[in-house]
Design an enzyme around this catalytic site. Structure first.
Site, PDB file in Angstrom:
ATOM      1  N   SER A 105       0.811  -1.223   0.000  1.00  0.00           N
ATOM      2  CA  SER A 105       0.000   0.000   0.000  1.00  0.00           C
ATOM      3  C   SER A 105       0.843   1.271   0.000  1.00  0.00           C
ATOM      4  CB  SER A 105      -0.954   0.006   1.197  1.00  0.00           C
ATOM      5  OG  SER A 105      -0.235  -0.015   2.407  1.00  0.00           O
ATOM      6  N   TYR A 106       2.172   1.158   0.173  1.00  0.00           N
ATOM      7  CA  TYR A 106       3.043   2.333   0.097  1.00  0.00           C
ATOM      8  C   TYR A 106       3.338   2.709  -1.350  1.00  0.00           C
ATOM      9  CZ  TYR A 106       4.166   1.098   5.000  1.00  0.00           C
ATOM     10  OH  TYR A 106       4.115   0.772   6.331  1.00  0.00           O
ATOM     11  N   HIS A 107       3.107   1.787  -2.261  1.00  0.00           N
ATOM     12  CA  HIS A 107       3.293   2.016  -3.701  1.00  0.00           C
ATOM     13  C   HIS A 107       4.729   2.366  -4.083  1.00  0.00           C
ATOM     14  CE1 HIS A 107      -1.018   1.696  -4.158  1.00  0.00           C
ATOM     15  NE2 HIS A 107      -1.156   2.606  -3.201  1.00  0.00           N
TER      16      HIS A 107
END
Length: 93
Positions: free
Chosen positions: A47-49
């Site tokens: 989710s930090y990409h």
């Protein structure tokens, strides 16, 4: 750096370098520099990409002979939307 001993006998650093909210264009260099100054635990998440860039920084540090892969601990987390059941969790992993 202080370490903890895991159940398998491996020693893991208590302090890690987290890549949360590091812009993609800065992540590879930041991870590389963190390893250069002594971090051996890198924490990331899908989710930090910026996992690709995190890997680029790690690869550079290994290629430059600063560390071996065996010396590093890389932690990640699954995003809640990827773990509806065992099958979707396995795909996310």
């Amino acid at each position: 750096m202080k370490e903890i001993t895991l159940n398998n006998g491996e020693k893991m650093p208590q302090l890690g370098f987290g890549v949360y909210q590091i812009p993609n264009e800065e992540t590879a260099k930041s991870v590389y520099e963190a390893i250069k100054v002594g971090y051996r635990l890198i924490d990331t998440a899908i989710s930090y990409h910026n996992e690709t860039e995190t890997g680029q920084g790690i690869k550079r540090a290994i290629d430059d002979g600063i560390v071996t892969r065996k010396e590093l601990f890389i932690t990640t987390k699954l995003f809640v939307n990827n773990v509806f059941n065992e099958q979707t969790a396995a795909q996310a992993i």
